[in-house]
Design a protein around this motif. Structure first.
Motif, short mmCIF file in Angstrom:
data_model
loop_
_atom_site.label_atom_id
_atom_site.label_comp_id
_atom_site.label_asym_id
_atom_site.label_seq_id
_atom_site.Cartn_x
_atom_site.Cartn_y
_atom_site.Cartn_z
N TRP A 153 0.82 -1.26 0.03
CA TRP A 153 0.12 0.01 -0.03
C TRP A 153 0.74 1.27 0.02
CZ3 TRP A 153 0.49 3.27 4.06
CH2 TRP A 153 1.02 2.92 5.25
N LEU A 154 2.18 0.99 0.75
CA LEU A 154 2.94 2.27 0.86
C LEU A 154 3.54 2.66 -0.62
CD1 LEU A 154 4.33 4.26 2.73
CD2 LEU A 154 5.77 2.59 3.16
N ARG A 155 3.93 1.75 -1.40
CA ARG A 155 4.36 1.90 -2.73
C ARG A 155 3.23 2.72 -3.42
NH1 ARG A 155 6.43 -3.58 -2.17
NH2 ARG A 155 8.14 -3.47 -1.24
N GLN A 156 2.09 2.24 -3.40
CA GLN A 156 0.93 2.90 -4.09
C GLN A 156 0.57 4.43 -3.59
OE1 GLN A 156 -1.94 0.79 -5.71
NE2 GLN A 156 -1.97 -0.88 -4.60
N ILE A 157 1.01 4.64 -2.52
CA ILE A 157 0.61 5.77 -1.82
C ILE A 157 1.89 6.86 -2.50
CG2 ILE A 157 1.11 7.47 0.22
CD1 ILE A 157 -0.29 5.21 1.68
N ILE A 158 3.21 6.25 -2.80
CA ILE A 158 4.37 7.20 -2.94
C ILE A 158 4.07 7.50 -4.35
CG2 ILE A 158 6.78 6.74 -3.54
CD1 ILE A 158 7.06 5.10 -0.93
N ARG A 159 3.39 6.41 -5.22
CA ARG A 159 3.20 6.75 -6.69
C ARG A 159 2.30 7.96 -6.83
NH1 ARG A 159 1.58 1.57 -8.66
NH2 ARG A 159 3.52 0.98 -7.64
N VAL A 160 1.28 7.89 -5.70
CA VAL A 160 0.30 9.03 -5.70
C VAL A 160 0.59 10.44 -5.49
CG1 VAL A 160 -2.09 9.78 -5.23
CG2 VAL A 160 -1.64 7.48 -5.68
N MET A 161 1.52 10.32 -4.12
CA MET A 161 1.77 11.45 -3.65
C MET A 161 2.30 12.72 -4.52
SD MET A 161 3.20 10.30 0.12
CE MET A 161 3.31 12.00 0.82
N PRO A 162 3.24 12.70 -5.15
CA PRO A 162 3.55 13.62 -6.15
C PRO A 162 2.56 14.34 -7.04
CG PRO A 162 5.25 11.90 -6.48
CD PRO A 162 3.93 11.52 -5.56
N LEU A 208 -0.20 14.60 -5.96
CA LEU A 208 -0.95 15.69 -5.06
C LEU A 208 -0.06 16.88 -4.34
CD1 LEU A 208 -2.52 12.85 -2.96
CD2 LEU A 208 -3.70 14.38 -4.83
N GLY A 209 1.14 16.74 -4.84
CA GLY A 209 2.00 18.20 -4.61
C GLY A 209 2.79 17.63 -3.35
N ALA A 210 2.94 16.42 -2.83
CA ALA A 210 3.62 16.04 -1.75
C ALA A 210 5.00 15.44 -2.04
CB ALA A 210 2.89 15.07 -0.75
N ASP A 211 5.91 15.50 -1.20
CA ASP A 211 7.33 15.00 -1.45
C ASP A 211 7.40 13.59 -0.66
OD1 ASP A 211 9.79 14.14 -1.47
OD2 ASP A 211 10.64 16.02 -1.24
N PRO A 212 7.22 12.48 -1.10
CA PRO A 212 7.20 11.32 -0.19
C PRO A 212 8.77 10.98 0.44
CG PRO A 212 7.42 10.63 -2.47
CD PRO A 212 7.14 12.37 -2.55
N GLU A 213 9.49 11.99 0.04
CA GLU A 213 10.74 11.85 1.08
C GLU A 213 10.95 12.62 2.15
OE1 GLU A 213 14.20 11.69 -1.77
OE2 GLU A 213 13.41 10.07 -2.76
N ARG A 214 10.07 13.73 2.31
CA ARG A 214 10.10 14.52 3.37
C ARG A 214 8.45 14.77 3.84
NH1 ARG A 214 13.77 18.21 3.95
NH2 ARG A 214 12.35 20.12 3.97
N ILE A 215 8.01 13.65 4.64
CA ILE A 215 6.52 14.07 5.28
C ILE A 215 6.80 14.00 6.74
CG2 ILE A 215 5.77 13.05 3.23
CD1 ILE A 215 4.55 10.72 5.39
N GLY A 216 5.57 14.17 7.28
CA GLY A 216 5.47 14.06 8.80
C GLY A 216 5.31 15.44 9.44
N ARG A 217 5.01 15.65 10.64
CA ARG A 217 5.12 17.05 11.41
C ARG A 217 6.27 17.69 11.21
NH1 ARG A 217 1.32 18.77 14.44
NH2 ARG A 217 2.74 20.14 15.44
N ASN A 218 7.48 16.83 11.34
CA ASN A 218 8.84 17.46 11.26
C ASN A 218 9.40 17.21 9.85
OD1 ASN A 218 8.34 18.23 14.27
ND2 ASN A 218 8.70 16.20 14.63
N LEU A 246 9.31 8.25 2.91
CA LEU A 246 8.56 6.90 2.65
C LEU A 246 9.39 6.07 1.60
CD1 LEU A 246 4.91 8.40 2.53
CD2 LEU A 246 5.96 7.35 4.18
N ARG A 247 10.14 6.41 0.65
CA ARG A 247 10.72 5.50 -0.02
C ARG A 247 11.67 4.79 0.52
NH1 ARG A 247 9.65 7.53 -5.16
NH2 ARG A 247 9.70 9.81 -5.32
#
Ligand SMILES: [Zn+2]
Length: 291
Positions: free
Chosen positions: A185-194, A196-206, A211-212
């Motif tokens: 599921w995570l690999r699918q999310i990583i594919r979708v995130m960009p 949506l304008g999100a960087d899968p390598e820099r997420i979370g509150r901090n 994610l990669r």
């Protein structure tokens, strides 16, 4: 099977790991009558909290302690043991160096404390993080190491003999599981995130979660626990941790996408007895002898 003699020790690192990581599993076993002791090694006092959540609390540790008590009540767990270490923050951060941090504590001190809990409560099943700690957080790694060692130390007459002099008995739990994610599921999310304008390598509150890198750490999955009847309870428990789900946090993002993509099962690796790649369990207590 009579559930009343079932005992499970769950050893995690931060107030919220229990709800975000395995709230459905905990709610299910608690509702079936399993005695669940939750050990939380740190107070979760690193990281950032929106000041609006601090109203009425002296410190982040106080706030997050109140949040985990709320979640324990929602999940109906039998017992909560806070080891009280300071949250170590992410690798390389200032919090890592703090003398009270879990990461700065001697590993054997933590092993001793968890071994004592195992000898006292005599759980048939122990659950902790996988060897990568889910996403590499130093407190998750340290909690994994200490819990794994304690699992075997509890039945070893050469370890922590002072416990035996105090009247505690040797005890080896029957099964050890690691909370791990199915990375599909995570690999699918990583594919979708960009998209949506999100960087899968820099997420979370901090912005410190990659994610990669997480997706690259796949552990075998031996047990899939059906939590479909308990996802609502897990959601309510997660809401106890309001300070951790505001804004562009990992839990809300991941939670929402995950619920779209995933089946209603929590995934675990069975570390003991060794399972190779062969087994498919649906219940931690399969094959367990109850006393
Ligand atoms: Zn955590």
């Amino acid at each position: 099977m009579n559930s009343s003699n079932r005992r499970m020790l769950v050893s995690l690192a931060h107030p919220d790991d229990e709800s975000f990581g395995m709230g459905g599993t905990l709610a299910r076993y608690a509702s079936e009558g399993t005695h669940i002791t939750l050990v939380c090694t740190t107070n979760g006092d690193a990281g950032t909290v929106d000041p609006k959540f601090m109203n009425g609390y002296k410190s982040i540790a106080d706030l997050r302690t109140a949040e985990i008590h709320c979640a324990v009540e929602v999940l109906n767990l039998s017992e909560l043991i806070l080891l009280g270490y300071r949250d170590s923050g992410m690798a390389g951060s200032y919090d890592n160096e703090h003398p009270d941090a879990l990461f700065a504590a001697p590993l054997q001190e933590v092993v001793e404390r968890i071994t004592r809990i195992i000898r006292e409560m005599r759980p048939q099943v122990v659950v902790t993080f996988d060897p990568y700690g889910g996403y590499g957080h130093p407190d998750h790694l340290r909690t994994h190491e200490a819990t794994r060692e304690a699992f075997f130390a509890a039945g070893d007459k050469t370890r922590f003999v002072e416990h035996l002099h105090e009247g505690l008995q040797l005890y080896t739990p029957q099964k050890l599981y690691y909370l791990t994610n199915d990375r599909r599921w995570l690999r699918q999310i990583i594919r979708v995130m960009p998209l949506l304008g999100a960087d899968p390598e820099r997420i979370g509150r901090n912005r410190d979660i990659n994610l990669r890198e997480i997706a690259a750490h796949q552990f075998p999955i031996h047990a899939r626990i059906n939590i479909s009847a308990y996802s609502k309870t897990a959601q309510i428990a997660s809401e106890c941790h309001a300070s951790q789900i505001s804004g562009f946090g990992m839990p809300r993002w991941i939670g929402a996408l995950r619920s779209l993509l995933e089946t209603k099962k929590d995934s675990y690796m069975r570390a003991y007895p060794d399972a190779g790649n062969q087994i498919r369990e649906q219940d931690f207590f399969e094959g367990v002898t109850l006393d």
